[in-house]
Structures are given as C-alpha cells and as structure tokens.
Scaffold this active site. Structure first.
Site, mmCIF file in Angstrom:
data_model
loop_
_atom_site.group_PDB
_atom_site.id
_atom_site.type_symbol
_atom_site.label_atom_id
_atom_site.label_comp_id
_atom_site.label_asym_id
_atom_site.label_seq_id
_atom_site.Cartn_x
_atom_site.Cartn_y
_atom_site.Cartn_z
ATOM 1 N N LYS A 72 -17.652 -0.419 6.337
ATOM 2 C CA LYS A 72 -18.083 -0.974 5.256
ATOM 3 C C LYS A 72 -19.381 -0.822 5.606
ATOM 4 O O LYS A 72 -19.901 -0.671 4.167
ATOM 5 C CB LYS A 72 -17.879 -2.969 5.742
ATOM 6 C CG LYS A 72 -17.960 -3.737 4.652
ATOM 7 C CD LYS A 72 -17.082 -4.922 5.109
ATOM 8 C CE LYS A 72 -17.947 -5.767 4.527
ATOM 9 N NZ LYS A 72 -16.999 -6.897 3.342
ATOM 10 N N PHE B 62 -11.682 -6.836 14.004
ATOM 11 C CA PHE B 62 -10.385 -7.386 12.776
ATOM 12 C C PHE B 62 -10.447 -6.544 12.517
ATOM 13 O O PHE B 62 -10.500 -5.907 11.719
ATOM 14 C CB PHE B 62 -10.649 -8.786 12.235
ATOM 15 C CG PHE B 62 -9.550 -9.422 11.208
ATOM 16 C CD1 PHE B 62 -8.758 -9.739 12.214
ATOM 17 C CD2 PHE B 62 -9.949 -9.073 10.234
ATOM 18 C CE1 PHE B 62 -7.543 -9.770 10.960
ATOM 19 C CE2 PHE B 62 -9.216 -9.658 9.123
ATOM 20 C CZ PHE B 62 -7.821 -9.828 9.074
ATOM 21 N N GLN B 63 -8.734 -5.944 12.048
ATOM 22 C CA GLN B 63 -8.031 -5.271 11.171
ATOM 23 C C GLN B 63 -8.751 -3.623 11.485
ATOM 24 O O GLN B 63 -8.819 -2.710 10.241
ATOM 25 C CB GLN B 63 -8.779 -5.233 9.677
ATOM 26 C CG GLN B 63 -6.943 -6.664 9.780
ATOM 27 C CD GLN B 63 -7.596 -6.850 8.007
ATOM 28 O OE1 GLN B 63 -8.621 -6.610 6.944
ATOM 29 N NE2 GLN B 63 -6.475 -6.926 7.469
ATOM 30 N N GLU C 10 0.695 -1.112 -0.174
ATOM 31 C CA GLU C 10 -0.025 -0.657 -0.150
ATOM 32 C C GLU C 10 0.807 1.120 0.054
ATOM 33 O O GLU C 10 0.493 2.349 -0.272
ATOM 34 C CB GLU C 10 -0.881 -0.208 1.027
ATOM 35 C CG GLU C 10 -2.032 -0.986 1.308
ATOM 36 C CD GLU C 10 -1.873 -2.381 1.672
ATOM 37 O OE1 GLU C 10 -0.240 -2.608 1.693
ATOM 38 O OE2 GLU C 10 -3.092 -2.905 2.585
ATOM 39 N N MET D 282 24.628 8.623 1.922
ATOM 40 C CA MET D 282 24.797 9.527 2.335
ATOM 41 C C MET D 282 24.779 9.589 4.534
ATOM 42 O O MET D 282 25.137 10.626 4.592
ATOM 43 C CB MET D 282 23.049 10.701 2.410
ATOM 44 C CG MET D 282 22.697 11.836 2.658
ATOM 45 S SD MET D 282 23.790 13.024 1.952
ATOM 46 C CE MET D 282 23.115 13.398 0.545
#
Lengths: 159, 575
Positions: free
Chosen positions: B161, B111-112, B49, B469
């Site tokens: 949802k 969940f999630q 993502e 760097m």
C-alpha cells in the site's frame, strides 16, 4: 549419476526460493547448493549438485532456464571443471592427542582457527572425497560439531 | 512531482492498451481503485475474485491480449490463486495485480497479509513483490512483456500500500531487456528441412495440433500446410478451432475422449507432427504405447516441453506460426493417398454418436442443437467434466479462439466467468457457457456481474443431478458405488444408492428461481422437442439466460480411454 550445475542468476531476493522451489516441486533432491555474489554484483552463481539420470537432468536444466531470473545454466561435465568444498570441524583434543591430530590436519593442508585445552577447530578445503576421508580420520577423536559447505565449482580454462 | 505508485499502475494499463480490468476492491488496493475512478479503463466488478481471474483468462483467450485482474491483499489475493493456476496450465497471458500490506508491516502477520508471491511462485510464469516505487514502471512493463511473449502465462505483481502512495519520477520504459529471458521464435532451418524430408518420405503422417497453434496465430499456416501435403489433423482440447473441424482432413480431438478415428490414426501413423502441444497424459494414455510406429516431430516454443514425456526424433524450438510458415516454403506432399482413404473410411465407420431415447433430452443433443442454432459461430466456454467433453465432441469448431475451456488444470467454475470475459471482448457475438449442474454452482454468483453489465451470456446447464464425470468413473471402474456424486441426494436417501429413480428428492437449487433472483432469465427444458425453441429464444434475449436442460441422468462420455491405458483400449459404450 551425480551432476554439478553451475547456474548464473540475478542477484535478487526470492531467486533462491524460486530455484529451490523448482527442485522440490518436481521431486528432485538437491545434494548441495552454494550461492554467492559474483564479480558482477548484480549476479550470483549457484553451484548445485544433484543426482539423477541424464533425462532428469535435461529436464532440470530446461526448467531452470525457464525461470526469468536465471541467466545461464551449465551442466558441468566430469573432468572439465574444478570443484572444492570447505569444512570447519571442532574436534575433541586433549593435550595427549594434540600432536596426532595436528599431523592429520597437516596432511590435509588444514588450518587451525581456534584451540582450547579440550578442543581444536580447524578448516580444510578440497574435493568431496578428501573432506569425507578427513571426517573419517577424525571421528575416533570425537567430532563436537562441524559445518560444511557444498561444492563450489568453475569450468576450467576459457569458455 | 512525478506520479504515485497507483498512478504508475493505471498509466501502465493505459499504455499497454488494456481495455478491461476485472477485480474486487479492498483496503490494500483503494489507492489503485481511486485512480481507476478517473481513468478511461473499464473496470468490471465481479462477485468473487476467482471469477476476476477466470474472466481475465476468458478475455485473454478470446482476444489474444493479456487479461488483467486486480484484487486486494490476503483473501483477495488467495481467491485469485485457482484462476492464476488455471491460466498458468493453459499458457494464458495474464497480469494479476494484488495489493499488499505496507512494506514496513510485511512479515508481521498484519491484517489481510499473505505472502502471495510465495504462494503463487509455482503457478505463475513470474511474479514480483514491489519494494521500491522507482522499480514499479519497469516491473509493469516487464510483466506485460513476460506474460504475452514466448509461451505466455500469468505474471503477478504484489504492490504494498505504501508503494502505491509514494511518488516516483521514473517514466514508463519503451522497451524491456531481460537477460535471462529471450524466447526463441525462429525455428532452426536445418531442423525444418528435416521435417520437410520426413513429410516427403512418410506414408501415414498425422498432425497433432495444440493450443500453441492458436496462441501463435498459426491457424492459417496450418491450413496451408495441410492443403499442400494432405496430412490429416487431430487437435487437443486446447487446440480446438485451430483447424476447421468441417474440413475433410479434420479428425477432431484425440486422447481420452477423442474420436475413435483420431486415436486409430495415432496408433497407425508413421510420422507424428506435434505442433504447440505437450503430450499431456489425457492425450497420450499409456505413454509407452503412444504412436508406436511413428517418428515424432515436436515443434514448441518452450524447450522444456520437448522430450519431457516422449522421445522426440526431430525437436524444433520456435513459434508455431513462424516454423509453419518456414516449413510451407519448402514442404512437398508425400505419398499419402492410401492413408487419406483409410482415414476417410474410419471417419465414416466410427462417427461420434449417441443413442436417442425418444423424448428424453440427451446432453449431446443439446450441444448439437447449440451448434445448429448458432450456425457454428458462437464463442463456447465450458465448465469441467462431462459437459466439457460433450461440448468438445459435438460442436464443430472452425475458427481460432472460439472455444474456451480449462484444459490443463480442469477447473470447475471456469466457464461462466470466462464467458463474461469473452462477451466483454466481443459484445456482438453469441456466447454460450456449456455447463454442468455441479460446475455452474462454483461461480454462480457471477450472474450478478453478467446481469449488471448487461452481458447476454447464455448458460446451458446439462443437468443430470450428478457430478457426472466422477459418477461415470464410479460406474465404469468402481462398481457403480456413487459415493459423493449425487447432487439430488438428501437425508431421506438410503446410505448407499446407485439407482436414480423417480423417487429422488427434488433437485437443489431450482436454477430458474436462481436466475430470476438475479434478474436473469431462467428456463427449464425437460423435453427434447423444446430444446431448439428454447435455444432460439435464448439467443434473441438481450439478458443473461440460464437454461436448465434436464438430461438423462446416467449418460456417459464415449469413446473413452481409461486413465493410463493405451489408446487402443477405447471403451465405446453404446454409441
């Protein structure tokens, strides 16, 4: 220097978190914050008291203005606004001490809201200074509990 | 009957003319994906993502239109966070849509479930948790409006949802009105007059142009201003391309790794005109010694950027393009002949340079060759670190939206997904990601995305086997103690090692094999003479090409102004 900001915001959930987060995320300490719905129920007014020099305050005001849910920010100048706080104090109060305490309450235009044989709860309003001296006078009796609001403030006259 | 929440979202994307959505599915966004299945919108499945957010960022930066990314609740949403913060720091218009657990389960540690509006509050321009499907059309409209107007930025919409499944009869609004959000585009006329007066009087004026010039589409007006006034221009990293670097009055980039002549000009100028830039610490160095002789003019659409870091003499709140257009109507040239001559002399005397070491490939050389081979016409993205600075220094940027880099947040792993976004926006352009061997591994899984969508992105890895760097800082400021920066290091190495040599373990990974594993083309280039042919072959190839340029290991980026030092204190190194 102490500044009092009067901030008009959308009355939506999450707005307080946005404002508080803005202060904490930039390391500005809030001295007090009071918030409630205004005459228009779609808006709330926050009165925020902060310490900081003028440059810091300018940055704070600009950052607040940047929040989408903030409608208007006013940095209230000294002597151009009225301000008040509210305190509820529960003080130890035997029958012997009652008259003395009531006298103090009277001087401060306080109002008794609850009395028991050992304690008394009253409310008082006024400037931060006034509330401070009230607390000092009552401390010797033993303050059991107290709850105090931050300032609420309004600009004087018409704007 | 109306539409479901998911349909409202997809309908809004179509109405907002969104051509590409980058994302990754999950339980809490299946309904949206179900609607996308039938829609004309091109959906791009990334492999992580974070890359969806960076690809949307690259797409937005290359086109000027909002980039859109879509992820599920919980880990899907948190994986977007770095990409959203990156976009926020660089003022990139972006709309991020996340799924959320059903409203009734919010707060239950479902969940999630994660409080993504809470997490992204300080890194978005605005965000929404949609509680009522009837609010969704207005929220979608507002999100695109907020993301792309004023100082642009990312807006996140978190959609439970059940809201995606519920129906609404509310239609998509034609316009929005947000009482707490009215960006100022028109600069104050009096202030603009003051700029013109200051320019007329100045003997040593300098324009310091940032990303705001590009965002506003103000490059042409800037060029017009310079042609009228002969004021030299230096740009920030984010401003690269807003003024042609081939122009005699271009001083290229200023700041920590800016050109010497740009930093000299800052230290000597008597008028500094900042346009759409924010006096970042990588630009100013020690702030109290920045532009010590100059009166400062600051043009910015964001009032909070003005007088944040430096005291500004003439502030102008407004859109860079509009303010420049208004200024161009009244501005006159001052007496700048001597100053222009001085600058020309500095440019001649202190060009950006590096030392050549025979057959060994210098990273700067690779960038110069990319410039030559692409005839200055490519879209260049970068990762972060030395690769980014060399890409900034040794390619000549001449057109807006040609250079895509994570400037503010400095996100390693940005360049490749951003290149994917840019290549999707411009299928016929040559796109190069100039990368380091460290950064490229932060989103290397996107080779799958680029290969499957047949995006011929070119990746030029400047491979020095170091996190270069940081290693450079260790060499210069930490007594060459290379702690944690050697990428070739393994268990057989001595505990302390500051001498890369021929005995070093073989590098991990073998980028050619990695490329081939993803069905991309891999090349390893170890000799200077092979650089140009490899690049020419790469741009002809219709597939993703991973070029592993094995470069000199301890090359440094110069000039360099140490952090928080005055711009006077430039370290030149050997160049």
């Amino acid at each position: 220097m102490q500044h009092t900001l009067s901030v008009l915001v959308e009355n939506k959930s999450g707005v307080l978190a946005r404002v508080a987060g803005l202060f904490s995320g930039r390391g500005f300490n809030i001295q007090s914050l009071t918030v409630c719905q205004t005459e228009d129920e779609a808006m709330s007014r926050m009165t925020i008291v902060v310490n900081g020099d003028d440059a810091v305050l300018e940055q704070v005001s600009k950052q607040l203005n940047k929040l989408i849910d903030v409608i208007k920010v006013h940095d209230l100048h000294p002597n151009t606004f009225v301000e008040t706080q509210l305190i509820l104090v529960n003080v130890n109060c035997s029958s012997k001490e009652r008259s003395e305490i009531l006298q103090i309450v009277d001087i401060f235009n306080g109002k008794i809201v609850d009395v028991t044989s050992k304690s008394i709860i009253f409310e008082a309003t006024g400037s931060g200074e006034k509330i401070e001296s009230l607390v000092n006078l009552l401390s010797p009796f033993g303050i059991r509990e107290m709850a105090r609001t931050g300032s609420v403030a309004l600009h004087k006259g018409l704007q | 009957m109306g539409m479901t929440g998911a349909e409202v979202i997809v309908d809004a994307l179509i109405k907002e003319d969104v051509k590409a959505v980058f994302g990754y599915p999950g339980g809490a966004v299946i309904d949206i994906f179900d609607c996308l299945y039938d829609s004309p919108i091109n959906f791009y499945l990334v492999r992580h993502e974070q890359a969806a957010a960076h690809a949307a960022d690259g797409y937005a930066k290359a086109t000027g239109k909002p980039g859109v990314c879509l992820a599920t609740s919980g880990p899907g949403a948190t994986n977007l966070v770095t990409g959203i913060a990156t976009a926020n720091m660089d003022s990139i218009p972006m709309v991020a849509i996340t799924g959320q657990v059903p409203a009734a389960m919010i707060g239950n540690d479902a969940f999630q479930e994660v409080d993504i509006t809470g997490i992204t509050r300080p890194i978005t321009k605005h965000n929404y948790l949609v509680k009522d499907v009837n609010d969704l059309p207005v929220i979608m409209k507002e999100a695109f409006y907020i993301a792309s107007t004023g100082r642009p930025g990312p807006v996140l919409i978190d959609v439970p949802k059940n809201v995606q499944q519920q129906r609404t009869n509310v239609t998509y609004p034609d316009s929005v009105k947000i009482r707490g959000y009215q960006p100022t585009y028109q600069g104050h006329a009096k202030q603009i007059e003051k700029i013109a007066e200051a320019i007329k009087k100045a003997k040593r004026p300098l324009i310091y142009a940032g990303g705001g010039v590009l965002i506003s589409g103000g490059s042409e007006e800037l060029l017009k201003l310079v042609e009228k006034t002969r004021i030299p221009v230096t740009t920030t990293l984010m401003g690269l391309g807003c003024f042609p670097e081939t122009h005699p009055l271009s001083l290229k980039m200023l700041g920590m790794h800016g050109s010497k002549y740009a930093n000299f000009a800052v230290m000597e100028c008597d008028l500094l005109i900042s346009i759409g830039a924010r006096f970042d610490d990588r630009i100013t160095g020690k702030i109290s010694e920045f532009a010590p002789h100059a009166k400062i003019i600051h043009i910015d659409i964001d009032p909070s950027a003005i007088s944040k870091n430096v005291t500004v003499h003439v502030p102008v709140v407004g859109d860079a393009r509009q303010v420049l257009a208004d200024l161009n109507k009244i501005v006159e040239q001052g007496d700048v002949h001597a100053w222009v001559d001085t600058i020309a002399a500095w440019k001649k005397e202190h060009p950006l340079s590096y030392s050549d070491e025979g057959d060994i490939i210098k990273p700067q050389y690779v960038v110069e060759k990319i410039y030559e081979v692409t005839q200055g016409d490519a879209i260049i993205t970068t990762e972060v670190g030395q690769n980014q600075m060399w890409a900034a220094q040794f390619y000549k940027y001449t057109v807006p939206r040609q250079f895509l880099s994570s400037g503010g947040l400095g996100t390693m792993g940005y360049g490749f997904p951003a290149a994917i976004g840019a290549q999707i926006a411009f299928p016929h352009k040559t796109v190069f990601d100039i990368a380091g061997d460290g950064s490229i591994q932060m989103n290397i899984q996107e080779l799958a995305t680029a290969v499957t969508y047949k995006l011929p992105v070119n990746i030029a890895i400047l491979n020095n086997n170091y996190l270069g760097m940081v290693r450079q800082w260790q060499e210069l400021f930490y007594g060459k103690r290379y702690s944690g920066t050697c990428l070739a290091r393994d268990k057989t190495c001595p505990k302390k090692c500051d001498v890369p040599g021929t005995q070093c373990p073989t590098e991990i990974p073998d980028f050619v094999k990695v490329a081939e594993g993803y069905s991309a083309v891999g090349m390893r280039i170890t000799k200077k003479a092979d650089v140009e042919p490899a690049l020419r072959e790469a741009i002809k190839t219709k597939n993703v090409v991973v070029m592993d340029f094995v470069v000199s290991r301890e090359e440094n980026v110069f000039p360099m102004v140490p952090a928080n030092a005055s711009l006077k204190q430039m370290i030149s190194g050997i160049s």
